[in-house]
Design an enzyme around this catalytic site. Structure first.
Site, PDB file in Angstrom:
ATOM      1  N   LYS A  39       4.153  28.033 -15.742  1.00  0.00           N
ATOM      2  CA  LYS A  39       4.809  28.547 -14.527  1.00  0.00           C
ATOM      3  C   LYS A  39       5.343  27.442 -13.592  1.00  0.00           C
ATOM      4  O   LYS A  39       6.479  27.545 -13.108  1.00  0.00           O
ATOM      5  CB  LYS A  39       3.852  29.480 -13.774  1.00  0.00           C
ATOM      6  CG  LYS A  39       4.526  30.336 -12.714  1.00  0.00           C
ATOM      7  CD  LYS A  39       5.369  31.458 -13.293  1.00  0.00           C
ATOM      8  CE  LYS A  39       4.505  32.650 -13.657  1.00  0.00           C
ATOM      9  NZ  LYS A  39       5.245  33.676 -14.405  1.00  0.00           N
ATOM     10  N   GLU A  63       5.729 -13.623 -13.015  1.00  0.00           N
ATOM     11  CA  GLU A  63       5.388 -12.255 -13.468  1.00  0.00           C
ATOM     12  C   GLU A  63       6.610 -11.347 -13.561  1.00  0.00           C
ATOM     13  O   GLU A  63       6.590 -10.354 -14.285  1.00  0.00           O
ATOM     14  CB  GLU A  63       4.327 -11.640 -12.550  1.00  0.00           C
ATOM     15  CG  GLU A  63       4.777 -11.229 -11.141  1.00  0.00           C
ATOM     16  CD  GLU A  63       4.710 -12.363 -10.118  1.00  0.00           C
ATOM     17  OE1 GLU A  63       4.750 -13.551 -10.523  1.00  0.00           O
ATOM     18  OE2 GLU A  63       4.641 -12.058  -8.910  1.00  0.00           O
ATOM     19  N   CYS A  70       3.016 -18.170  -5.828  1.00  0.00           N
ATOM     20  CA  CYS A  70       3.647 -18.105  -4.508  1.00  0.00           C
ATOM     21  C   CYS A  70       2.621 -18.397  -3.403  1.00  0.00           C
ATOM     22  O   CYS A  70       2.219 -19.541  -3.258  1.00  0.00           O
ATOM     23  CB  CYS A  70       4.370 -16.773  -4.324  1.00  0.00           C
ATOM     24  SG  CYS A  70       5.713 -16.905  -3.135  1.00  0.00           S
ATOM     25  N   TYR A 102       0.832  -1.208   0.000  1.00  0.00           N
ATOM     26  CA  TYR A 102       0.000   0.000   0.000  1.00  0.00           C
ATOM     27  C   TYR A 102       0.865   1.256   0.000  1.00  0.00           C
ATOM     28  O   TYR A 102       0.457   2.307  -0.451  1.00  0.00           O
ATOM     29  CB  TYR A 102      -0.893   0.050   1.244  1.00  0.00           C
ATOM     30  CG  TYR A 102      -2.082  -0.876   1.204  1.00  0.00           C
ATOM     31  CD1 TYR A 102      -2.920  -0.926   0.089  1.00  0.00           C
ATOM     32  CD2 TYR A 102      -2.402  -1.678   2.293  1.00  0.00           C
ATOM     33  CE1 TYR A 102      -4.012  -1.774   0.054  1.00  0.00           C
ATOM     34  CE2 TYR A 102      -3.506  -2.518   2.269  1.00  0.00           C
ATOM     35  CZ  TYR A 102      -4.307  -2.561   1.143  1.00  0.00           C
ATOM     36  OH  TYR A 102      -5.387  -3.388   1.129  1.00  0.00           O
ATOM     37  N   MET A 145      -0.092 -20.463  -4.734  1.00  0.00           N
ATOM     38  CA  MET A 145       0.202 -21.899  -4.850  1.00  0.00           C
ATOM     39  C   MET A 145       0.054 -22.562  -3.481  1.00  0.00           C
ATOM     40  O   MET A 145      -0.514 -23.654  -3.348  1.00  0.00           O
ATOM     41  CB  MET A 145       1.628 -22.060  -5.392  1.00  0.00           C
ATOM     42  CG  MET A 145       2.163 -23.476  -5.410  1.00  0.00           C
ATOM     43  SD  MET A 145       3.126 -23.860  -3.914  1.00  0.00           S
ATOM     44  CE  MET A 145       4.049 -25.273  -4.492  1.00  0.00           C
ATOM     45  N   ASP A 203       9.712   0.165 -10.643  1.00  0.00           N
ATOM     46  CA  ASP A 203      10.170   0.717 -11.922  1.00  0.00           C
ATOM     47  C   ASP A 203      11.151  -0.223 -12.631  1.00  0.00           C
ATOM     48  O   ASP A 203      11.239  -0.233 -13.850  1.00  0.00           O
ATOM     49  CB  ASP A 203      10.827   2.090 -11.728  1.00  0.00           C
ATOM     50  CG  ASP A 203       9.798   3.220 -11.820  1.00  0.00           C
ATOM     51  OD1 ASP A 203       8.793   3.039 -12.532  1.00  0.00           O
ATOM     52  OD2 ASP A 203      10.000   4.260 -11.179  1.00  0.00           O
ATOM     53  N   HIS A 261       7.810 -16.641  -8.977  1.00  0.00           N
ATOM     54  CA  HIS A 261       7.072 -15.493  -9.526  1.00  0.00           C
ATOM     55  C   HIS A 261       7.330 -15.343 -11.028  1.00  0.00           C
ATOM     56  O   HIS A 261       8.244 -14.609 -11.418  1.00  0.00           O
ATOM     57  CB  HIS A 261       7.507 -14.208  -8.825  1.00  0.00           C
ATOM     58  CG  HIS A 261       7.112 -14.145  -7.392  1.00  0.00           C
ATOM     59  ND1 HIS A 261       5.984 -13.487  -6.956  1.00  0.00           N
ATOM     60  CD2 HIS A 261       7.682 -14.683  -6.284  1.00  0.00           C
ATOM     61  CE1 HIS A 261       5.877 -13.612  -5.639  1.00  0.00           C
ATOM     62  NE2 HIS A 261       6.901 -14.329  -5.214  1.00  0.00           N
TER      63      HIS A 261
END
Ligand code: GLN
Length: 536
Positions: A192, A512, A384, A56, A387, A73, A510
């Site tokens: 500005k 992903e 993870c 969060y 599973m 990132d 993982h």
């Protein structure tokens, strides 16, 4: 003469302007122009890494193959560039101070007062240059987290100023990303705030070479002229970054604006080829012209925050494009699922992903979700914790092991089907101590995962402390939960499947983290395909 060129990406006016996407898009264009490029993220917070942060607070924690827990990132960098990042690609203020303080304790600075300048700034400069020196990159792009003007960013901006002085301005340039707000009442774009943020940078002795301007409306010549004049950049260095339909359009938008050209010009580099982005555009074409639509449920406990499952969402997007299908995602809060409403909540779902996670909040909902998809032959991908929940569900509902659980959730469960890993038992510190990074797994040839990967040996990234408890292996296997992937050295079960189900796969790792635009992850591709078949 230094060989590696450095590009710094700073941000002004507000946060969340998408510095990571601009950095990744620029890197993509430079890579397609024939240069070897990597991107680094400097984060000004004091945590040593984001591994202990609640999603969060900071969104997903990304994991590199060499086991760094990093800012999300880095996921964008990998998805755009299609090359892995490493420990050196993400550095926090906590890490910088830790290094300096350890050196001080060792006596490396004996007799000296240790200060932000030069000790902290030197360590920042060293960390920036590590990638250039050891990675053999032509260009290193360093994204400075936060917004200029923040107190915590000051040492980074000072390090950039010094590096420009050390290396020369042809070898280190600054791209400043800023916002040009539109005032609806006045029907005007306003410059500005950008002028102020550039002034802020200049007060620290850094003058941007290029301005990338986030905007909802096109910038006309007069706005560009004004920005150039008051921000002290040439007019061809004012790059418009209009809101895009998808982040994957941004490299093309930056190409049209000529960001790569002006960057190469400022760095005194000549490209060996013109960036064409053929494979990239092939992906975009498939993504934008789906032949069908499916709906996939994502079950997690941080679903209110999109960034918490960033890599999973992007992996599904890549796999959808690969299958030429639009995937609608229904985010479902695991705390809101129960036996009574599940039928209603899962209505119309063609496939279901149960997300990773920590702690017991929402796990009963995840277990209920697994039961439902297992009994109703809905394609399932458990990642993870997802599973682990599948193993618990099977133990409880098929083996009738009442109160089977993970010892993470219930220390005194009579049936600890998921248990703390042996080498975690003496671990007391929380930071950076999980089983992290890439580990090998050997796949059973008679499985859906083998069909997906098309090979027996894989290496995938991990981030966990608990594991499948092999004391229950025989019982679970005989009851029909097949271990189809195992770590060849430790025997740790990495993948489970139900062969009698159309597509039911749980993975301890993982997938992903390693799906990219040019290489969508095979498991996600197979899962989306199974979901599409299920719809059919
Ligand atoms: N909490 C579980 C463990 O530590 C799962 C972790 C995860 O989903 N990343 O093993």
């Amino acid at each position: 003469m230094p060989n590696t060129k450095y590009i710094f990406v700073t941000g002004g006016v507000t946060s969340s302007l998408g510095k990571g996407i601009i950095a990744a898009s620029l890197a993509k264009l430079l890579q397609s122009s024939g240069f070897s490029v990597t991107i680094q993220k400097l984060d000004p917070y004091i945590n040593v890494d984001p591994g202990t942060l609640n999603p969060y607070e900071h969104g997903e924690c990304f994991v590199t193959t060499d086991g760094a827990e990093t800012d999300l990132d880095l996921g964008h960098y990998e998805r755009f560039l299609n090359i892995p990042t490493s420990q050196a690609n993400n550095v926090t203020t906590g890490r910088i101070y830790q290094t300096v303080i350890n050196k001080e304790r060792r006596g490396d600075y004996l007799g000296k007062t240790v200060q932000i300048i030069p000790h902290i700034t030197n360590e920042i400069k060293r960390r920036i240059q590590i990638l250039g020196k050891t990675g053999n990159f032509d260009i290193v792009i360093t994204e400075i987290g936060g917004t200029v003007g923040d107190i915590e960013s000051l040492p980074y901006v000072e390090a950039v100023r010094q590096l420009q002085w050390d290396l020369g301005k042809k070898n280190a340039i600054v791209v400043h990303l800023t916002l040009i707000p539109y005032l609806a009442a006045a029907k005007e774009l306003k410059t500005k705030p950008t002028q102020h943020s550039v002034k802020e940078l200049m007060q620290s002795g850094v003058s941007p070479d290029i301005l990338v301007c986030r905007t909802e409306h096109h910038l006309n010549e007069s706005i560009k002229r004004k920005l150039a004049l008051f921000c002290n950049v040439t007019q061809d260095a004012i790059i418009e970054s209009i809101d895009a339909e998808t982040i994957y359009d941004v490299p093309n938008l930056m190409l049209e604006e000529g960001l790569d050209k002006i960057v190469l010009n400022r760095l005194g580099l000549t490209a060996s080829k013109t960036p064409k982005l053929e494979a990239w555009n092939h992906f975009l074409k498939k993504y934008k012209n789906p032949k069908d639509t499916i709906e996939v449920g994502l079950i997690g406990k941080y679903v209110e925050l999109q960034d918490a499952y960033k890599s999973i969402l992007e992996s599904i997007l890549h796999a959808g494009a690969q299958n030429e299908v639009k995937v609608k995602i229904k985010s479902i809060h695991s705390e809101e699922i129960d036996k009574k409403n599940i039928e209603e909540v899962f209505k119309g779902l063609d496939g279901v992903v149960v997300a990773p996670g920590f702690g017991d909040r929402g796990i009963e909902g995840k277990i209920e979700a697994v039961r439902y998809v297992r009994e109703n032959n809905i394609p399932f991908l458990g990642i993870c914790l997802g599973m682990q929940m599948a193993v618990i569900e099977y133990a409880r509902n098929i083996l009738h092991l009442k109160d089977a659980n993970s010892t993470e959730m219930n220390l005194t469960t009579p049936y600890p089907v998921i248990d703390l890993m042996e080498d975690q038992k003496n671990v007391t510190e929380k930071g950076g101590t999980m089983r992290l990074g890439a580990w090998d797994c050997k796949i059973d040839k008679d499985s859906n995962v083998y069909k997906a990967y098309g090979k027996e040996m894989i290496s995938e990234r991990h981030r966990h402390r608990y594991e499948y408890n092999n004391e229950f292996l025989k019982q679970l296997t005989e009851a029909g939960l097949k271990p189809t992937g195992v770590n060849p050295e430790t025997g740790l079960v990495e993948i489970i499947e139900i062969p009698t189900h159309p597509w039911f796969v749980g993975v301890q790792y993982h997938p992903e983290y390693s799906s990219t635009v040019l290489n969508p992850h095979p498991l996600f591709v197979a899962f989306i395909k199974a979901s599409l078949d299920n719809k059919g």
